[in-house]
Design an enzyme around this catalytic site. Structure first.
Site, PDB file in Angstrom:
ATOM      1  N   LYS A  74       4.408   0.450 -23.965  1.00  0.00           N
ATOM      2  CA  LYS A  74       4.283   1.299 -22.779  1.00  0.00           C
ATOM      3  C   LYS A  74       5.568   2.085 -22.545  1.00  0.00           C
ATOM      4  CE  LYS A  74       2.875   2.862 -18.737  1.00  0.00           C
ATOM      5  NZ  LYS A  74       1.974   4.020 -18.641  1.00  0.00           N
ATOM      6  N   LYS A  97      13.027   5.127 -13.484  1.00  0.00           N
ATOM      7  CA  LYS A  97      12.995   3.682 -13.751  1.00  0.00           C
ATOM      8  C   LYS A  97      12.487   3.396 -15.161  1.00  0.00           C
ATOM      9  CE  LYS A  97       9.419   1.490 -12.792  1.00  0.00           C
ATOM     10  NZ  LYS A  97       8.177   1.019 -13.467  1.00  0.00           N
TER      11      LYS A  97
END
Length: 299
Positions: free
Chosen positions: A175, A244
């Protein structure tokens, strides 16, 4: 549906609401943890979900607990902290973390839960809240093959495409690779928009040219809707989240001893945007932050 296992869901936000809704509507009794954003919580309760006040209570009521949370520190607090999932967990329970997270944190959490007989899958998501509501998300799953096979019918309640990508942690790792590629394309597109405007190039012509060639992509089109139509909602992903995620990718490369010149540049682009107050804006608005930076640079 024959599988009626009780499901708990923590993180019923933009993505989590649709996922939780589909789990419930397709046969799973649902317990959710409430939060300050009442609209998705109240909607799920109106459809039959039970709201509780702690992650521990979610675990106590559930055979499977799904997490859809913003970052690894939050996940660790919800799972391992006081009144957390671990305190309410029972032997044989399954935790499925659908967040985008730091793989090293994933392994730490899974090890702590395994001591209580809890099994763990990391199953982050692709696509958008639209597909979450429709039950057509993609997911990339890391974990034991037998557990994956057991959980696949449950994942199918909200997913169209399900990929078993390897051992525990592999889902969160791939991911990060996926998001690094996506945010690289997005940030490069925003920089090209900024440069085109500065150079006097028609952004619409840039769009027409790229759309006709090998550089075209869904990400490029989603970002370009903003300068062309004033619509930044083609990519409902906050700049703070992009910052992030690319930061986690940077940490991954560092842990592997890999230099990441592209990742570092992309990370800095998002870091500057967040520092200027654009964190809650969507990724296509990065071009506004870049314009802001260039105005400041002229002083």
């Amino acid at each position: 549906m024959s599988d009626k296992r009780k499901v708990g869901f923590i993180g019923v936000g933009l993505m989590g609401h649709g996922m939780a809704k589909n789990l419930m509507l397709k046969g799973h009794p649902l317990t959710i943890l409430g939060n300050r954003n009442r609209e998705p919580v109240d909607d799920l309760v109106s459809k039959g979900a039970v709201e509780v006040k702690s992650a521990k209570a979610v675990a106590e009521a559930s055979d499977i607990v799904f997490l859809c949370l913003p970052n690894s520190p939050t996940i660790e607090k919800i799972v391992l902290g006081g009144d957390g999932v671990a305190e309410g967990a029972s032997d044989g329970m399954v935790v499925v973390d659908t967040s985008t997270a730091d793989p090293s944190s994933t392994l730490k959490i899974a090890e702590a839960l395994a001591a209580k007989g809890v099994r763990f899958l990391d199953a982050p998501l692709a696509r958008t809240p639209v597909e979450a509501e429709e039950g057509r998300l993609n997911t990339m799953v890391g974990g034991d093959a037998d557990l994956f096979a057991d959980m696949k019918p449950v994942l199918e309640t909200y997913c169209e495409n399900i990929f078993h990508v390897g051992a525990l942690g592999a889902g969160h790792t791939i991911k990060l690779l996926n998001n690094f590629l996506g945010m690289t394309i997005a940030s490069a597109t925003c920089e090209a928009i900024t440069t085109a405007r500065k150079a006097g190039v028609d952004v619409a012509m840039l769009h027409e040219l790229v759309s006709a060639g090998i550089l075209n992509s869904g990400m490029f089109q989603a970002v370009m809707r903003y300068p062309l139509e004033g619509d930044g909602s083609g990519l409902k992903f906050a700049l703070a989240n992009a910052h992030k995620d690319v930061g986690y990718y940077e940490s991954l490369t560092q842990s592997l001893g890999i230099t990441s010149p592209v990742g570092s540049g992309v990370y800095q682009a998002f870091a500057q945007a967040v520092a200027l107050g654009y964190g809650e804006s969507y990724v296509p608005h990065l071009s506004d932050a870049m314009a802001h930076i260039n105005r400041l640079d002229k002083k």
